[in-house]
Scaffold this active site. Structure first.
Site, PDB file in Angstrom:
ATOM      1  N   HIS A 176       0.898  -1.340   0.079  1.00 23.93           N
ATOM      2  CA  HIS A 176      -0.112   0.064  -0.054  1.00 23.93           C
ATOM      3  C   HIS A 176       0.921   1.370  -0.095  1.00 23.93           C
ATOM      4  O   HIS A 176       2.012   1.275   0.481  1.00 23.93           O
ATOM      5  CB  HIS A 176      -0.882   0.006   1.345  1.00 23.93           C
ATOM      6  CG  HIS A 176      -2.048   1.277   1.295  1.00 23.93           C
ATOM      7  ND1 HIS A 176      -1.693   2.391   1.522  1.00 23.93           N
ATOM      8  CD2 HIS A 176      -3.048   1.069   0.843  1.00 23.93           C
ATOM      9  CE1 HIS A 176      -2.724   2.971   1.731  1.00 23.93           C
ATOM     10  NE2 HIS A 176      -3.688   2.241   0.985  1.00 23.93           N
ATOM     11  N   ASP A 299     -11.711   1.949  -1.532  1.00 28.55           N
ATOM     12  CA  ASP A 299     -10.471   2.696  -0.720  1.00 28.55           C
ATOM     13  C   ASP A 299     -11.435   3.754   0.128  1.00 28.55           C
ATOM     14  O   ASP A 299     -10.853   4.734   0.402  1.00 28.55           O
ATOM     15  CB  ASP A 299      -9.836   3.640  -1.676  1.00 28.55           C
ATOM     16  CG  ASP A 299      -8.268   4.299  -1.097  1.00 28.55           C
ATOM     17  OD1 ASP A 299      -8.067   3.577  -0.051  1.00 28.55           O
ATOM     18  OD2 ASP A 299      -7.538   4.714  -1.719  1.00 28.55           O
TER      19      ASP A 299
END
Length: 337
Positions: A176, A299
């Site tokens: 990430h 997200d």
């Protein structure tokens, strides 16, 4: 019959981690990029407070928002930069606590939530032990690393015990983004470029390429990595990466690998749609990678999950590809049942 929607990059945080962030930010030695982050998302404005409240909520409020957005299952993971700005002891403790919090949330809503473990790369041996606990005991479906750890990357062999554990457990790593490392961040500090618009993708795509070029995947052939944001730009560059790599091999600038960079990418990486609601980008990734390597992510709470759902629902792709991206690829990659 409607398609089940599984969102695989959905963020949360614990109050303990947020409090520890603030202690780091109040100190003398703060990474420049993290300092910038602290001035924005960790501020005291109404937007920052709302964001923080949504990150903390892994219960009824989260489930209600998922219902409103049309998300059936969310895979939660620690938000950036996670525990990677702390000393090894603090980071290890906070990662363990976060995994316990997340496991409790999943047990309370097992049909709606799953989790990726937090680990502390600062203590690689401890990170491997915690990953095993998180997967075997807590039921986590993999783990997440927020790119660099105090400017260091996982291609350094001192971190490879974590990959050894991940391969043995069949646990994919979600690589990430976070703000660029101190050695590269300075030009990004102006104009907000350190943030998600550019800096995050530059940082994370660099990390992914370091893993490929270091031979990590020759050492761990069953290791799999997930990249958000449609692959952080790398699907667009695969042909050129191969082309320039071959030239560098020819002139002796890099060591020859058993395979081309693109072959490692196609064999070991999958990408997610997080924050990317562009039809041309989706079609390009399908053409370059194949729909079997693309997973849906919203997200949340950084992006509008409802917009993400509307985008993929309306995308001009065959229904079988839509179902792969929404559901079956996630089931395969994360071992969901």
């Amino acid at each position: 019959m409607s398609i089940q929607r599984i969102a695989v990059e959905e963020a949360f945080v614990t109050q303990s981690i947020a409090d520890a962030w603030n202690r780091v930010l109040a100190g003398r030695f703060v990474e420049p990029g993290f300092q910038k982050m602290g001035e924005t998302i960790l501020g005291d404005g109404p937007g920052a407070r709302q964001l923080h409240a949504r990150l903390l909520d892994v219960g009824a409020g989260r489930i209600a928002q998922m219902d409103a957005d049309g998300i059936d299952l969310a895979i939660l993971s620690i938000t950036s930069p996670g525990v990677q700005v702390f000393d090894a002891v603090t980071a290890t403790r906070l990662a363990q606590e976060a995994n316990d919090v997340l496991a409790d949330a999943v047990r309370a809503n097992p049909q709606r939530l799953a989790g990726l473990a937090a680990v502390a790369p600062q203590f690689p041996g401890g990170a491997a032990v915690e990953l095993e606990r998180a997967v075997r005991t807590l039921g986590m479906k993999g783990f997440l690393v927020n790119s660099h750890t105090m400017g260091e990357y996982l291609d350094d062999r001192k971190y490879w015990s974590l990959f050894e554990a991940a391969e043995a457990l069949g646990a994919p790593m979600y690589l990430h983004p976070r703000e660029p490392a101190p050695a590269m961040v300075q030009p990004f500090l102006d104009y907000g470029l350190y943030f998600a618009g550019l800096g995050f993708s530059v940082e994370t795509s660099l990390h992914a390429m370091r893993l490929i070029m270091s031979g990590v995947f020759d050492e761990f052939p069953k290791l799999h990595v997930v990249l958000g944001h449609m692959g952080e730009g790398l699907p667009f560059w695969l042909k050129r990466l191969d082309n320039r790599y071959l030239l560098q091999v020819q002139i002796g600038a890099v060591t020859k690998l058993p395979r081309l960079p693109s072959e490692y990418f196609l064999d070991h990486f999958v990408v997610t749609t997080s924050g990317m609601t562009s039809a041309p980008v989706l079609k390009m990734c399908i053409e370059v990678l194949g729909s079997e390597r693309i997973l849906f992510a919203a997200d949340y709470p950084y992006e509008d999950a409802r917009e993400s759902v509307r985008f993929l629902d309306a995308a001009d792709i065959p229904s079988v590809q839509r179902e792969q991206i929404y559901r079956t690829n996630a089931e395969r990659v994360f071992g969901l049942t």
